[in-house]
Scaffold this motif. Sequence first.
Motif, PDB file in Angstrom:
ATOM      1  N   PHE A  81       0.847  -1.191   0.000  1.00  0.00           N
ATOM      2  CA  PHE A  81       0.000   0.000   0.000  1.00  0.00           C
ATOM      3  C   PHE A  81       0.881   1.238   0.000  1.00  0.00           C
ATOM      4  O   PHE A  81       2.031   1.209   0.432  1.00  0.00           O
ATOM      5  CB  PHE A  81      -0.983   0.008   1.176  1.00  0.00           C
ATOM      6  CG  PHE A  81      -0.365   0.279   2.513  1.00  0.00           C
ATOM      7  CD1 PHE A  81      -0.374   1.556   3.048  1.00  0.00           C
ATOM      8  CD2 PHE A  81       0.226  -0.733   3.243  1.00  0.00           C
ATOM      9  CE1 PHE A  81       0.189   1.816   4.287  1.00  0.00           C
ATOM     10  CE2 PHE A  81       0.783  -0.493   4.482  1.00  0.00           C
ATOM     11  CZ  PHE A  81       0.770   0.789   5.003  1.00  0.00           C
ATOM     12  N   THR A  82       0.322   2.314  -0.525  1.00  0.00           N
ATOM     13  CA  THR A  82       1.027   3.595  -0.597  1.00  0.00           C
ATOM     14  C   THR A  82       0.080   4.700  -0.163  1.00  0.00           C
ATOM     15  O   THR A  82      -1.081   4.719  -0.567  1.00  0.00           O
ATOM     16  CB  THR A  82       1.502   3.874  -2.037  1.00  0.00           C
ATOM     17  OG1 THR A  82       2.348   2.802  -2.465  1.00  0.00           O
ATOM     18  CG2 THR A  82       2.272   5.182  -2.131  1.00  0.00           C
ATOM     19  N   GLY A 120       0.221  13.628  -4.752  1.00  0.00           N
ATOM     20  CA  GLY A 120       0.868  12.815  -5.772  1.00  0.00           C
ATOM     21  C   GLY A 120       2.246  12.298  -5.416  1.00  0.00           C
ATOM     22  O   GLY A 120       2.823  11.522  -6.170  1.00  0.00           O
ATOM     23  N   LYS A 121       2.785  12.687  -4.262  1.00  0.00           N
ATOM     24  CA  LYS A 121       4.118  12.227  -3.850  1.00  0.00           C
ATOM     25  C   LYS A 121       3.973  11.244  -2.687  1.00  0.00           C
ATOM     26  O   LYS A 121       3.339  11.564  -1.675  1.00  0.00           O
ATOM     27  CB  LYS A 121       4.983  13.402  -3.417  1.00  0.00           C
ATOM     28  CG  LYS A 121       5.290  14.355  -4.541  1.00  0.00           C
ATOM     29  CD  LYS A 121       6.157  15.493  -4.072  1.00  0.00           C
ATOM     30  CE  LYS A 121       6.390  16.458  -5.230  1.00  0.00           C
ATOM     31  NZ  LYS A 121       7.164  17.624  -4.818  1.00  0.00           N
ATOM     32  N   PRO A 122       4.568  10.042  -2.819  1.00  0.00           N
ATOM     33  CA  PRO A 122       4.437   9.046  -1.744  1.00  0.00           C
ATOM     34  C   PRO A 122       5.050   9.545  -0.434  1.00  0.00           C
ATOM     35  O   PRO A 122       6.145  10.104  -0.418  1.00  0.00           O
ATOM     36  CB  PRO A 122       5.220   7.841  -2.262  1.00  0.00           C
ATOM     37  CG  PRO A 122       5.449   8.080  -3.709  1.00  0.00           C
ATOM     38  CD  PRO A 122       5.342   9.552  -3.948  1.00  0.00           C
ATOM     39  N   ILE A 123       4.298   9.343   0.651  1.00  0.00           N
ATOM     40  CA  ILE A 123       4.840   9.645   1.972  1.00  0.00           C
ATOM     41  C   ILE A 123       4.996   8.370   2.802  1.00  0.00           C
ATOM     42  O   ILE A 123       5.749   8.345   3.761  1.00  0.00           O
ATOM     43  CB  ILE A 123       4.008  10.706   2.733  1.00  0.00           C
ATOM     44  CG1 ILE A 123       2.554  10.288   2.896  1.00  0.00           C
ATOM     45  CG2 ILE A 123       4.102  12.055   2.042  1.00  0.00           C
ATOM     46  CD1 ILE A 123       1.728  11.208   3.787  1.00  0.00           C
ATOM     47  N   ILE A 124       4.273   7.297   2.416  1.00  0.00           N
ATOM     48  CA  ILE A 124       4.409   5.989   3.067  1.00  0.00           C
ATOM     49  C   ILE A 124       4.281   4.910   2.005  1.00  0.00           C
ATOM     50  O   ILE A 124       3.354   4.926   1.199  1.00  0.00           O
ATOM     51  CB  ILE A 124       3.321   5.766   4.142  1.00  0.00           C
ATOM     52  CG1 ILE A 124       3.501   6.742   5.290  1.00  0.00           C
ATOM     53  CG2 ILE A 124       3.355   4.326   4.650  1.00  0.00           C
ATOM     54  CD1 ILE A 124       2.429   6.639   6.349  1.00  0.00           C
ATOM     55  N   ASP A 125       5.214   3.974   2.010  1.00  0.00           N
ATOM     56  CA  ASP A 125       5.123   2.750   1.214  1.00  0.00           C
ATOM     57  C   ASP A 125       5.182   1.603   2.211  1.00  0.00           C
ATOM     58  O   ASP A 125       6.125   1.526   3.005  1.00  0.00           O
ATOM     59  CB  ASP A 125       6.289   2.617   0.232  1.00  0.00           C
ATOM     60  CG  ASP A 125       6.081   3.404  -1.037  1.00  0.00           C
ATOM     61  OD1 ASP A 125       4.937   3.465  -1.510  1.00  0.00           O
ATOM     62  OD2 ASP A 125       7.068   3.951  -1.562  1.00  0.00           O
ATOM     63  N   SER A 134      -4.061  10.526  -0.855  1.00  0.00           N
ATOM     64  CA  SER A 134      -4.594   9.331  -1.515  1.00  0.00           C
ATOM     65  C   SER A 134      -3.939   8.077  -0.948  1.00  0.00           C
ATOM     66  O   SER A 134      -2.815   8.111  -0.462  1.00  0.00           O
ATOM     67  CB  SER A 134      -4.386   9.390  -3.031  1.00  0.00           C
ATOM     68  OG  SER A 134      -3.024   9.299  -3.350  1.00  0.00           O
ATOM     69  N   VAL A 135      -4.703   6.983  -1.015  1.00  0.00           N
ATOM     70  CA  VAL A 135      -4.238   5.682  -0.544  1.00  0.00           C
ATOM     71  C   VAL A 135      -4.521   4.676  -1.651  1.00  0.00           C
ATOM     72  O   VAL A 135      -5.607   4.669  -2.234  1.00  0.00           O
ATOM     73  CB  VAL A 135      -4.968   5.255   0.750  1.00  0.00           C
ATOM     74  CG1 VAL A 135      -4.514   3.878   1.197  1.00  0.00           C
ATOM     75  CG2 VAL A 135      -4.758   6.282   1.847  1.00  0.00           C
ATOM     76  N   ALA A 136      -3.532   3.833  -1.924  1.00  0.00           N
ATOM     77  CA  ALA A 136      -3.692   2.789  -2.940  1.00  0.00           C
ATOM     78  C   ALA A 136      -3.134   1.483  -2.387  1.00  0.00           C
ATOM     79  O   ALA A 136      -2.150   1.492  -1.651  1.00  0.00           O
ATOM     80  CB  ALA A 136      -2.947   3.165  -4.221  1.00  0.00           C
TER      81      ALA A 136
END
Length: 103
Positions: A47-48, A53-58, A85-87
């Motif tokens: 999850f990200t 638009g910039k990842p803060i957690i992977d 956003s969360v994916a």
Amino acid sequence: MADQIKIRAQNQGEVTDIRILMQHPMETGQRKDDKGQSIPMHFIQTFTVSLNGKPIIDGQLNTSISRNPLFTFKARGIKAGDKLSVAWTDNSGDRRQDEITVA
């Protein structure tokens, strides 16, 4: 496709409280159904969390996480109007992404 990811962000001064509920069955592969058949593994693998638009957690998950995992954390530098956003992607290849605008 899976149910919507529930995202809540509350600004508290410089710090934002973020809560994420990812609705997913998170099956371990060790349970059996009513007929004694094994229920196949089905879990979120990655999850990200992204801010504008910039990842803060992977992150990576496995079968030891409960159904409908809930994550909470705090972050700095998030302002009203930012997009959070969360994916996620699960071991079956299913994907889900949802986004909110921070109020």
